[in-house]
Structure formats: C-alpha cells, structure tokens
Design a protein around this motif. Structure first.
Motif, PDB file in Angstrom:
ATOM      1  N   UNK A 162       0.805  -1.221   0.000  1.00 42.20           N
ATOM      2  CA  UNK A 162       0.000   0.000   0.000  1.00 42.20           C
ATOM      3  C   UNK A 162       0.841   1.275   0.000  1.00 42.20           C
ATOM      4  N   UNK A 163       2.152   1.150   0.076  1.00 42.32           N
ATOM      5  CA  UNK A 163       3.028   2.316   0.212  1.00 42.32           C
ATOM      6  C   UNK A 163       3.679   2.628  -1.136  1.00 42.32           C
ATOM      7  N   UNK A 164       3.714   3.890  -1.470  1.00 43.34           N
ATOM      8  CA  UNK A 164       4.438   4.337  -2.660  1.00 43.34           C
ATOM      9  C   UNK A 164       5.889   4.566  -2.258  1.00 43.34           C
ATOM     10  N   UNK A 165       6.714   3.547  -2.486  1.00 38.74           N
ATOM     11  CA  UNK A 165       8.067   3.544  -1.954  1.00 38.74           C
ATOM     12  C   UNK A 165       8.938   4.645  -2.551  1.00 38.74           C
ATOM     13  N   UNK A 166       8.654   5.065  -3.768  1.00 38.21           N
ATOM     14  CA  UNK A 166       9.479   6.107  -4.385  1.00 38.21           C
ATOM     15  C   UNK A 166       9.401   7.420  -3.616  1.00 38.21           C
ATOM     16  N   UNK A 167       8.269   7.680  -2.983  1.00 33.68           N
ATOM     17  CA  UNK A 167       8.120   8.919  -2.222  1.00 33.68           C
ATOM     18  C   UNK A 167       8.659   8.791  -0.803  1.00 33.68           C
ATOM     19  N   UNK A 168       8.829   7.574  -0.321  1.00 33.24           N
ATOM     20  CA  UNK A 168       9.265   7.366   1.060  1.00 33.24           C
ATOM     21  C   UNK A 168      10.751   7.055   1.176  1.00 33.24           C
ATOM     22  N   UNK A 169      11.447   6.946   0.049  1.00 36.51           N
ATOM     23  CA  UNK A 169      12.858   6.574   0.122  1.00 36.51           C
ATOM     24  C   UNK A 169      13.711   7.674   0.748  1.00 36.51           C
ATOM     25  N   UNK A 170      13.293   8.938   0.607  1.00 35.94           N
ATOM     26  CA  UNK A 170      14.080  10.027   1.181  1.00 35.94           C
ATOM     27  C   UNK A 170      14.046   9.982   2.708  1.00 35.94           C
ATOM     28  N   UNK A 171      12.929   9.544   3.267  1.00 39.09           N
ATOM     29  CA  UNK A 171      12.877   9.354   4.717  1.00 39.09           C
ATOM     30  C   UNK A 171      13.842   8.260   5.147  1.00 39.09           C
ATOM     31  N   UNK A 241       3.243   2.892   9.380  1.00 35.02           N
ATOM     32  CA  UNK A 241       2.286   3.980   9.611  1.00 35.02           C
ATOM     33  C   UNK A 241       1.785   4.555   8.287  1.00 35.02           C
ATOM     34  N   UNK A 242       2.685   4.742   7.337  1.00 34.41           N
ATOM     35  CA  UNK A 242       2.273   5.265   6.026  1.00 34.41           C
ATOM     36  C   UNK A 242       1.338   4.297   5.308  1.00 34.41           C
ATOM     37  N   UNK A 243       1.538   3.001   5.523  1.00 29.19           N
ATOM     38  CA  UNK A 243       0.675   2.025   4.856  1.00 29.19           C
ATOM     39  C   UNK A 243      -0.771   2.150   5.330  1.00 29.19           C
ATOM     40  N   UNK A 244      -0.969   2.480   6.599  1.00 29.16           N
ATOM     41  CA  UNK A 244      -2.340   2.636   7.095  1.00 29.16           C
ATOM     42  C   UNK A 244      -2.959   3.939   6.606  1.00 29.16           C
ATOM     43  N   UNK A 245      -2.161   4.972   6.461  1.00 31.68           N
ATOM     44  CA  UNK A 245      -2.685   6.204   5.870  1.00 31.68           C
ATOM     45  C   UNK A 245      -3.154   5.957   4.439  1.00 31.68           C
ATOM     46  N   UNK A 246      -2.365   5.198   3.694  1.00 32.05           N
ATOM     47  CA  UNK A 246      -2.749   4.888   2.321  1.00 32.05           C
ATOM     48  C   UNK A 246      -3.957   3.961   2.279  1.00 32.05           C
ATOM     49  N   UNK A 247      -4.026   3.030   3.227  1.00 35.07           N
ATOM     50  CA  UNK A 247      -5.149   2.087   3.214  1.00 35.07           C
ATOM     51  C   UNK A 247      -6.469   2.786   3.510  1.00 35.07           C
ATOM     52  N   UNK A 248      -6.436   3.852   4.289  1.00 36.10           N
ATOM     53  CA  UNK A 248      -7.672   4.595   4.547  1.00 36.10           C
ATOM     54  C   UNK A 248      -8.266   5.110   3.244  1.00 36.10           C
ATOM     55  N   UNK A 249      -7.418   5.631   2.372  1.00 37.48           N
ATOM     56  CA  UNK A 249      -7.911   6.106   1.073  1.00 37.48           C
ATOM     57  C   UNK A 249      -8.420   4.949   0.219  1.00 37.48           C
ATOM     58  N   UNK A 250      -7.738   3.811   0.294  1.00 37.55           N
ATOM     59  CA  UNK A 250      -8.172   2.659  -0.493  1.00 37.55           C
ATOM     60  C   UNK A 250      -9.491   2.098   0.025  1.00 37.55           C
ATOM     61  N   UNK A 251      -9.657   2.078   1.335  1.00 41.03           N
ATOM     62  CA  UNK A 251     -10.917   1.596   1.906  1.00 41.03           C
ATOM     63  C   UNK A 251     -12.061   2.534   1.531  1.00 41.03           C
ATOM     64  N   UNK A 252     -11.791   3.832   1.549  1.00 44.61           N
ATOM     65  CA  UNK A 252     -12.825   4.798   1.137  1.00 44.61           C
ATOM     66  C   UNK A 252     -13.242   4.560  -0.310  1.00 44.61           C
ATOM     67  N   UNK A 253     -12.280   4.284  -1.161  1.00 42.08           N
ATOM     68  CA  UNK A 253     -12.597   3.981  -2.562  1.00 42.08           C
ATOM     69  C   UNK A 253     -13.419   2.707  -2.671  1.00 42.08           C
ATOM     70  N   UNK A 254     -13.066   1.699  -1.889  1.00 40.64           N
ATOM     71  CA  UNK A 254     -13.805   0.435  -1.918  1.00 40.64           C
ATOM     72  C   UNK A 254     -15.240   0.635  -1.448  1.00 40.64           C
ATOM     73  N   UNK A 255     -15.423   1.443  -0.410  1.00 39.78           N
ATOM     74  CA  UNK A 255     -16.774   1.676   0.104  1.00 39.78           C
ATOM     75  C   UNK A 255     -17.625   2.443  -0.900  1.00 39.78           C
ATOM     76  N   UNK A 256     -17.035   3.391  -1.594  1.00 38.37           N
ATOM     77  CA  UNK A 256     -17.798   4.134  -2.603  1.00 38.37           C
ATOM     78  C   UNK A 256     -18.250   3.221  -3.738  1.00 38.37           C
ATOM     79  N   UNK A 257     -17.412   2.277  -4.107  1.00 40.13           N
ATOM     80  CA  UNK A 257     -17.750   1.390  -5.214  1.00 40.13           C
ATOM     81  C   UNK A 257     -18.755   0.311  -4.823  1.00 40.13           C
TER      82      UNK A 257
END
Length: 322
Positions: A162-171, A241-257
């Motif tokens: 669920x994590x976009x690793x390219x954006x998290x590599x700098x951390x 922690x970032x994976x759960x932030x991303x999963x919230x958006x994915x769950x919202x998308x799933x609920x809308x569909x």
C-alpha cells in the motif's frame, strides 16, 4: 517494495526460507480457504481482491522477484536470522554483565553504569521485538498476542504493497544518515580516552584504557549494529504507519464502489481494523519502551555532564599521572 527494504528486513533478522509474497485471504475466505465469501464473479471475492491493491487502488500481482527477495532468500535464511538475533542478544547481555562486574574499578558511582546500561538496552529494543516476532512465527503458542504479528515478514511485505516507496525513500536516507552520524559520534567517544580522558566519563575512560580486549570490542559491535538497526527499525515503523494512511484512502474507494452491499463494506472495514489493531498494540508498547529508556538515559547523561565535572577532573589528573 524495493530491494533496499528487503535488505533492511535481513539486517533486522526478519527473514525466513519460505516465500515472502503470499496471497492474503479475508477472514471469511480464510476460514473456508477459498476466495468465494463475497463473490462477484466465479470463485472470486471482492474483499480478497481489494487486499491485492497497490497504493493506486489497482489489483497488482507481486512476486518475490519483484521485491528483490529471491536473491537473498535461501533454505538457511530462517536459521541465520534467528542466529543473528541470538548473537545480538548474547553480546548485549555479555556487555551489560561485564559493565556491572567491573564498574567498581572505574572510580565512579552507579550513575555511570546505569547510563551505559540504559543506552545498551535502548539499542536492544528493536532486536528484542524482532526476536520475539521470529519466535512467535516459528512457535505460535509462544508469546501470545497479536502485536507479535506486526513484524511477521508476510505481514510487512503485504503492508508495503500500500506504500508508494518512491516517495518514502528520502525518509529512509534521512534515518540512515542520522544513524551513521550518531554511530560515528559514539565510536569517537569510545576511543576518546586515548587522546583526552577529560572528554568522556570516568567509566568510559577506565573501560577503554583497561578493557581493550574485552569490553571495547563489544562496545563497537553494539554501537555499530545498534544504531544502524535502530534507524532501520524506526524507518520500518514509519513505513507501517504510512501504509495505514494509504489504506484509509483505499478503503474509502472500496466503500464508494460497493456502498449498496453493507455486508461487503463491513467485511472490508473489519480487515482494515484487524490490521490496524495489530500495529496499534505493537506501536504502543514500542513507543512506551523507547520513551522510558530515552528519558532515563537523558537524565543520567545530564547528571554526569553537569553535576559532577569536578570528579571527572580529578580522575583525568590521576589517569595522566599513571
């Protein structure tokens, strides 16, 4: 999941000889061991399908070769990981025991000993939790509690989906460079008594000068391994922690569909809650242990550097005399 993250798991001892990427079933499908609890086509489950989404919400097939684990994974990986964690444990315990048994010869009080032991225990929190997780994975009846599953390799690999690793590599670079900087500072502190004993505590000076063949090599091992793994462990928790932030958006998308199917939405929310509950139990204990030891070590260091400068001066004078 980048190969660098796989190397991080290897350094932390979170590895085994089996496949790292495995298909994840929802709770209902897991009980029946089939992807048919909430089917929308033949033999497929919408909840299980949503667990294969990447950070964009697109079902993605990931293999061990894609995450770079096939190069590091072999039949002895599980045993080597366990031996690595046991080695860290034994060296840490040996170092603490030597400090306790030899502090009487250091011409200092118990505060110096507790400060050093506190630092060793602080660096051991990460390997200790990894060791508990490895033992729990091998023998599930040992160390009961869902928090142990937070560091299971399959769980971590699935969360990184669920994590976009390219954006998290700098951390990750920041954690690594910070760990290297602190590690170098501590190594300089270990060898400082050879140049000027005034720079360090009497405990450090005595142990460096008189215990070169015993304690000092253990100090170097714990400092190098400890701070690198500490930074890597913090980065791993950050990715979770970032994976759960991303999963919230994915769950919202799933609920809308699938808003028309209440049972389906409840099942997906239950999967997200179960995964978050595992992380919450682990993170609360990990943060509590770090805060306690960090506070104790900080107060002891302030006591050493501020309250007793005159004691250091007398020790350095006697050291130079001899």
């Amino acid at each position: 999941m980048a190969s660098s993250a796989v190397v991080l798991l290897k350094m932390l001892g979170l590895y085994h000889s089996g496949r790292l990427v495995r298909s994840k079933l929802c709770s209902r499908c897991g009980r029946s061991k089939k992807h048919n609890a909430f089917r929308y086509t033949e033999n497929q489950c919408k909840v299980c399908d949503s667990l294969t989404w990447d950070h964009r919400g697109v079902p993605t097939v990931v293999t061990d070769s894609d995450i770079g684990s096939s190069f590091f994974n072999h039949c002895g990986s599980g045993l080597l990981s366990l031996l690595w964690l046991l080695l860290i444990t034994c060296i840490t315990l040996a170092n603490i025991i030597l400090l306790i048994t030899r502090y009487h010869n250091a011409r200092c009080d118990i505060v110096h000993v507790i400060a050093w032991i506190g630092m060793k225990l602080l660096l051991y929190i990460g390997p200790f939790t990894c060791l508990i997780s490895v033992i729990h994975t091998t023998w599930p009846t040992v160390f009961m509690g869902s928090w142990s599953n937070a560091l299971a390799v399959e769980f971590l690999v699935h969360r990184m989906r669920f994590v976009k690793m390219k954006e998290k590599k700098f951390a990750g670079y920041a954690f690594f460079l910070g760990s290297i900087a602190i590690m170098c500072t501590q190594c300089v502190q270990i060898v400082a008594p050879y140049f000027d004993p005034v720079l360090v505590s009497p405990m450090a000076a005595n142990e460096t000068i008189s215990g070169l063949t015993t304690i000092v090599p253990l100090h170097f091992f714990i400092v190098i391994e400890g701070f690198i793994n500490f930074g890597g462990f913090c980065y791993l928790v950050y990715l979770l922690r970032c994976s759960y932030e991303s999963e919230i958006r994915l769950v919202s998308k799933f609920l809308r569909e699938n808003i028309e199917d209440i049972d389906l939405c409840r099942a997906r929310l239950a999967e997200a809650f179960d995964a978050y509950h595992i992380f919450r139990e682990f993170a609360s204990g990990w943060i509590a242990m770090n805060l306690i030891l960090c506070t104790v070590c900080l107060l002891l260091e302030l006591h050493i550097w501020i309250v007793k400068p005159s004691h250091w001066h007398s020790f350095s004078t006697s050291t130079r005399f001899f």
